[in-house]
Design a protein around this motif. Sequence first.
Motif, PDB file in Angstrom:
ATOM      1  N   PHE A 177       0.829  -1.211   0.000  1.00 29.21           N
ATOM      2  CA  PHE A 177       0.000   0.000   0.000  1.00 29.21           C
ATOM      3  C   PHE A 177       0.866   1.264   0.000  1.00 29.21           C
ATOM      4  O   PHE A 177       0.466   2.302  -0.537  1.00 29.21           O
ATOM      5  CB  PHE A 177      -0.937  -0.018   1.210  1.00 29.21           C
ATOM      6  CG  PHE A 177      -1.971   1.072   1.192  1.00 29.21           C
ATOM      7  CD1 PHE A 177      -2.788   1.262   0.082  1.00 29.21           C
ATOM      8  CD2 PHE A 177      -2.141   1.917   2.275  1.00 29.21           C
ATOM      9  CE1 PHE A 177      -3.740   2.271   0.052  1.00 29.21           C
ATOM     10  CE2 PHE A 177      -3.092   2.923   2.259  1.00 29.21           C
ATOM     11  CZ  PHE A 177      -3.887   3.102   1.149  1.00 29.21           C
ATOM     12  N   ASP A 190      -6.388   7.195   0.236  1.00 31.05           N
ATOM     13  CA  ASP A 190      -7.618   7.234   1.044  1.00 31.05           C
ATOM     14  C   ASP A 190      -8.800   6.681   0.250  1.00 31.05           C
ATOM     15  O   ASP A 190      -9.642   5.958   0.785  1.00 31.05           O
ATOM     16  CB  ASP A 190      -7.941   8.687   1.458  1.00 31.05           C
ATOM     17  CG  ASP A 190      -7.081   9.150   2.621  1.00 31.05           C
ATOM     18  OD1 ASP A 190      -6.288   8.344   3.141  1.00 31.05           O
ATOM     19  OD2 ASP A 190      -7.198  10.329   3.008  1.00 31.05           O
ATOM     20  N   ARG A 212     -12.189  -1.095  10.654  1.00 32.94           N
ATOM     21  CA  ARG A 212     -10.836  -0.642  10.325  1.00 32.94           C
ATOM     22  C   ARG A 212      -9.980  -0.897  11.550  1.00 32.94           C
ATOM     23  O   ARG A 212     -10.178  -0.304  12.610  1.00 32.94           O
ATOM     24  CB  ARG A 212     -10.826   0.838   9.947  1.00 32.94           C
ATOM     25  CG  ARG A 212      -9.450   1.230   9.448  1.00 32.94           C
ATOM     26  CD  ARG A 212      -9.457   2.499   8.682  1.00 32.94           C
ATOM     27  NE  ARG A 212      -8.127   2.810   8.175  1.00 32.94           N
ATOM     28  CZ  ARG A 212      -7.746   4.014   7.845  1.00 32.94           C
ATOM     29  NH1 ARG A 212      -8.585   5.030   7.945  1.00 32.94           N
ATOM     30  NH2 ARG A 212      -6.516   4.225   7.399  1.00 32.94           N
ATOM     31  N   ARG A 289       2.052 -12.856  -0.686  1.00 38.63           N
ATOM     32  CA  ARG A 289       0.923 -11.902  -0.685  1.00 38.63           C
ATOM     33  C   ARG A 289      -0.211 -12.369  -1.611  1.00 38.63           C
ATOM     34  O   ARG A 289      -0.092 -13.403  -2.239  1.00 38.63           O
ATOM     35  CB  ARG A 289       1.378 -10.492  -1.077  1.00 38.63           C
ATOM     36  CG  ARG A 289       2.340  -9.880  -0.061  1.00 38.63           C
ATOM     37  CD  ARG A 289       2.813  -8.497  -0.497  1.00 38.63           C
ATOM     38  NE  ARG A 289       3.621  -7.856   0.536  1.00 38.63           N
ATOM     39  CZ  ARG A 289       4.877  -8.151   0.805  1.00 38.63           C
ATOM     40  NH1 ARG A 289       5.486  -9.102   0.111  1.00 38.63           N
ATOM     41  NH2 ARG A 289       5.538  -7.525   1.754  1.00 38.63           N
TER      42      ARG A 289
HETATM   43  N1  LIG Z   1      -3.622   7.131   2.205  1.00 35.37           N
HETATM   44  C1  LIG Z   1      -3.519   6.586   3.417  1.00 35.37           C
HETATM   45  N2  LIG Z   1      -2.438   5.812   3.708  1.00 35.37           N
HETATM   46  C2  LIG Z   1      -2.343   5.256   4.924  1.00 35.37           C
HETATM   47  C3  LIG Z   1      -3.338   5.438   5.912  1.00 35.37           C
HETATM   48  N3  LIG Z   1      -2.961   4.747   7.025  1.00 35.37           N
HETATM   49  C4  LIG Z   1      -1.779   4.144   6.738  1.00 35.37           C
HETATM   50  N4  LIG Z   1      -1.398   4.446   5.469  1.00 35.37           N
HETATM   51  C5  LIG Z   1      -0.188   4.049   4.739  1.00 35.37           C
HETATM   52  O1  LIG Z   1      -0.123   2.640   4.623  1.00 35.37           O
HETATM   53  C6  LIG Z   1       1.242   2.329   4.266  1.00 35.37           C
HETATM   54  C7  LIG Z   1       1.622   1.037   4.934  1.00 35.37           C
HETATM   55  O2  LIG Z   1       2.881   0.677   4.478  1.00 35.37           O
HETATM   56  P1  LIG Z   1       3.656  -0.624   4.941  1.00 35.37           P
HETATM   57  O3  LIG Z   1       3.347  -0.895   6.400  1.00 35.37           O
HETATM   58  O4  LIG Z   1       5.064  -0.447   4.540  1.00 35.37           O
HETATM   59  O5  LIG Z   1       2.967  -1.805   4.168  1.00 35.37           O
HETATM   60  P2  LIG Z   1       2.769  -2.084   2.614  1.00 35.37           P
HETATM   61  O6  LIG Z   1       3.430  -1.093   1.741  1.00 35.37           O
HETATM   62  O7  LIG Z   1       1.278  -2.268   2.399  1.00 35.37           O
HETATM   63  O8  LIG Z   1       3.492  -3.465   2.413  1.00 35.37           O
HETATM   64  P3  LIG Z   1       2.998  -4.938   2.822  1.00 35.37           P
HETATM   65  O9  LIG Z   1       1.924  -4.807   3.879  1.00 35.37           O
HETATM   66  O10 LIG Z   1       4.208  -5.614   3.342  1.00 35.37           O
HETATM   67  O11 LIG Z   1       2.488  -5.585   1.566  1.00 35.37           O
HETATM   68  C8  LIG Z   1       2.098   3.520   4.691  1.00 35.37           C
HETATM   69  O12 LIG Z   1       2.554   4.165   3.526  1.00 35.37           O
HETATM   70  C9  LIG Z   1       1.104   4.425   5.438  1.00 35.37           C
HETATM   71  O13 LIG Z   1       1.386   5.791   5.245  1.00 35.37           O
HETATM   72  C10 LIG Z   1      -4.458   6.287   5.585  1.00 35.37           C
HETATM   73  O14 LIG Z   1      -5.386   6.505   6.364  1.00 35.37           O
HETATM   74  N5  LIG Z   1      -4.499   6.821   4.320  1.00 35.37           N
END
Ligand SMILES: Nc1nc2c(ncn2[C@@H]2O[C@H](COP(=O)(O)OP(=O)(O)OP(=O)(O)O)[C@@H](O)[C@H]2O)c(=O)[nH]1
Length: 312
Positions: A177, A190, A212, A289
Amino acid sequence: MADSLPSEVSNLQLDHFLRDLRRGLKAHLEHLMSVMFSLRFPDSRDASDAGFDSTLACRFEEAVAGGYGPEIEASGAYRSLLARHRAVHALAEDCLARSRADTLKPAKLARLLRAVEAFQDFADRLHSNTAATLIEVDEVTGVFTRHVMERELKEELARARRGKIPFTVAMADIDHFKAVNDTHGHPFGDHVLAELAARLTDGLRPYDQVFRYGGEEFLVLLPETSGEEARSVLDRLRERIGAAEIRDGNVVATVTLSIGVSEFASGRSIKRLIADADAALYRAKQGGRNRVELAERTPKRRSANPAAAGRR
Ligand SMILES: Nc1nc2c(ncn2[C@@H]2O[C@H](COP(=O)(O)OP(=O)(O)OP(=O)(O)O)[C@@H](O)[C@H]2O)c(=O)[nH]1
């Protein structure tokens, strides 16, 4: 609504029930709109003060009439309410059809009652008041927050203990993400979160619940469902979600989910249940994944081999 539906119902009663449901939704949405306006325009006394024009009111009427067009702009909460309503409504229609064919089973009706209760609970929380709403309903995705999740899980646990009915929880986490945010920006991220919450809610039964859990992680509660059943339902949903584009204006992306599933077993705490789902999710991530992993059943008592027990 839910309380007034007896266990033995006639077609006429079900017809009335469906009408009430539609009327109930209209009232819920009207309420919700006023809450949303007061959130968006805290200084204005009413919607007309805030420049609330009839276009939105018309769209709202259309939505209530059942023509939920994809063009309806809506917050996560609004979309979530519509998705839940659609699901409850479909279940109610199904019950009515079965009742006419004399094949409506009490268990199906009990599920409808439960779904309506869950829907009403959700709608009521949205309307209760702004402060509570913000604590209980996640602003970005429109699904319940952890605050509500903890109470719901406790209730499900008590129900399962009383009736020896299985239930399952699943942790669903968006894959990579961070890259979505980095590539398309946080607002699109978002939008992806809201879209996934809606697709999860839409793809499950109306009495299943999506919360959530944190950042890009959702917890799904599936009452009256074994781990195996949940795994197969969620696997199909995962596949559908991964194959469908998410669009916001010109920006388009597809995202996949990794999911860890854990069935409640007697003697297990909620904390343990979630930890097991989390461990299964970790395995799904490690395994490449875009997959669903089911937690192994933990023994009721402490294992005779503490080393093996400690690995989980
Ligand atoms: N847009 C948005 N991003 C969010 C929110 N909450 C968390 N994030 C983002 O979610 C991302 C999570 O990243 P990682 O924990 O590295 O996980 P990932 O990139 O999904 O990788 P894996 O889970 O290992 O597949 C971060 O970039 C956070 O900024 C939100 O409410 N809105």
